[in-house]
Design an enzyme around this catalytic site. Sequence first.
Site, PDB file in Angstrom:
ATOM      1  CG  ASP A 192      -2.064   0.879   1.224  1.00 21.19           C
ATOM      2  OD1 ASP A 192      -2.328   1.484   0.161  1.00 21.19           O
ATOM      3  OD2 ASP A 192      -2.734   1.001   2.261  1.00 21.19           O
ATOM      4  CG  ASP A 246      -7.977   4.484   0.833  1.00 18.63           C
ATOM      5  OD1 ASP A 246      -7.838   3.241   0.788  1.00 18.63           O
ATOM      6  OD2 ASP A 246      -7.118   5.230   1.328  1.00 18.63           O
TER       7      ASP A 246
END
Length: 718
Positions: free
Chosen positions: A318, A393
């Site tokens: 990430d 996200d």
Amino acid sequence: MWEETFKSHSDSKPNGPSAVSLDFSLPGVEHVYGIPEHADTLRLKTTDNGDPYRLYNLDVFQYELYNPMALYGAVPVMLAHNAQRTTGIFWLNAAETWVDISSNTAGKTVFGKMLDYVQGSSETPQTDVRWISESGIIDVFIMLGPTAKDVFSQYASLTGTQSFPPLSSLAYHQCRWNYNDQEDVKAVDMGFDEHDIPYDFIWLDIEHTDGKRYFTWDPHKFATPKEMLQGLMDKKRKMVAIVDPHIKVDSSYKIHNEIRSRGYYIKNKDGGDYEGWCWPGSAGYPDFTRADMRSWWASMFAYDQYEGSMENLYTWNDMNEPSVFNGPEVTMHKDATHGDWEHRDVHNLYGFYVQMATAEGQIQRSGGVERPFVLTRAFFAGSQRYGAVWTGDNAAEWDHLKISIPMCLSLGLVGISFCGADVGGFFKTPSSELLVRWYQTGAYQPFFRAHAHLDTPRREPWLFGPENTALIREAVRQRYTLLPYWYLQFYHTHRTGEPVMRPLWVEYPQDPATFALDDEFLIGRDLLVHPVTEEGARGVTAYLPGKNEVWFDVNTFQKHNGAQNLYIPVTMNSIPVFQRGGSIIPRKLRVRRSSTCMEHDPYTLYVALNPQRTAEGELYIDDGHTFNYEKKEFVHRRLSFVSNILSSVDLAPDAQFTTPSWIERVVILGASKPSNVTLKTADGQESQLEFDFDSSMSVLTLRKPGMNAGADWTVTLK
């Protein structure tokens, strides 16, 4: 002299301001696609009245929809399509890039176009595209098609194809930020068994580490990681742990000390190690553009280096845009340096190299035997070779559910087939209706993972009452039954570069009704999916393509003609999915707690007939997790139904692999009733098969034929 300031940041621009740009004209074209990642429609919009599409990998907090703003990844590839041909443009540049699109037909109403026609206006439609990059050179590949599949193979010849994932990674993944400790992991794992919902991977986010030091475990919450991993392995399940590329500046942290002493950190403009703020606080950023750094990073995944790791632990990269909380636009200063190169020159490649090094580490730790699984947030052209991506996200909102479809379709068109969105939405809290609809949609997208933010209430599938648990269970089970088909599609994309989840126009290139559709899609060629993405929906209208096609509802087996808009009434348990007449799809109907538990289970073949053509399909079987398929250790068979004979023929006679799996059932849709059914196996033996015929739906079911899935056989209907 050239220094530029942005808020509190400055960019020294040591080489002065620069840009490279080129314009492309696409005569006869009104539809262009690609250049992900953007939260926008599949068909790209013209940008005359606003910002261009931006390609600059950024950690974006709560991104906006239907917007050309930059997101986490960048693939500078555009496809252009009309009824005559498909072409592609690959602008190979990793610097910040803007793409302007204009068209002479944009904004014209249908009436305006008719007026042109009546008046004999002869203006050919044309789309013009301008590419602008901040640095680098003009390095462009034109892919001339003429078909979409030609473009896919031309692009694959430049950047490679999608890596062939382990079968288990195509199953369901359970994630949140964060599962608190080993007890929590165990409880969630048991919860799936108690509620009879299968899953293959459970995920750990940043809180599992010792103070955000990657490659470590929190000594209190995850004191015995091998014990935890062994518990999962005993159930044939796996785990993914996060390993981010920002390294805590801490002289007692082995990883940091090694990188610093070897000089592997990215440098600031003054030559010192670049430091920024991220999850651990002050952090250094390894220079993954260096082959020696990537090789060292890969070596850290060895079982004797990554303490607590085992062969069922995989990795999530990430924050690899890279994310720098106190940097300009939450990323790295452009005048940071990678050797002789400025960060501005290579920015969009950073995440690509992080995933490359991580995947290499997973391969090396097994001595080159096991296929890796690595999920990345940032990506570039070619990232498909190293694993999966997700759309970042997102939020628990209906529009975010809707946008997951065009976002994944756009990625598939540019080679990245292993794509998905956080099921349920990362930010905010979904209603139970939205959560169920998201599971139903995600079950038919390539990467199927539920994920949620630290501050959201828990949302394991059984926490919303028994009715919703049952609906979610059914969606997840549908995914598991179709794993043989998904796996076959990934074998194909690994071989050809053709997308697994694809827009309808790829298969129906001369049907303008398909050119802008992005609320439905195909999986391979033979399954059409139109998920329910509207709140409170009582029905959906699906376009079934193809003048000579017939489509069978996979739930009711009802038959529908192609080239029509079909209104489908829906309830909460509806997932509108259709199988194309003229296809044969393998399923495994005995769903167990993980895909690995189903490895040797039998197959059911669904044969959907179209009187105008032979029905065809394939069956692909290998060990599901090693590279032995490269040594021809697999079963690959062509299934066909023609003139009332169903047969299985070897597509790879030189391949060596045996499977204990058998064919336990054959369901033929659109059939007529035979008087008898005869099975003939490779050894010449013949036997009569039992069958049931449902005359109201024209469905013929052959019971317990029992032949081995890897063998030659024919079934004759008389």
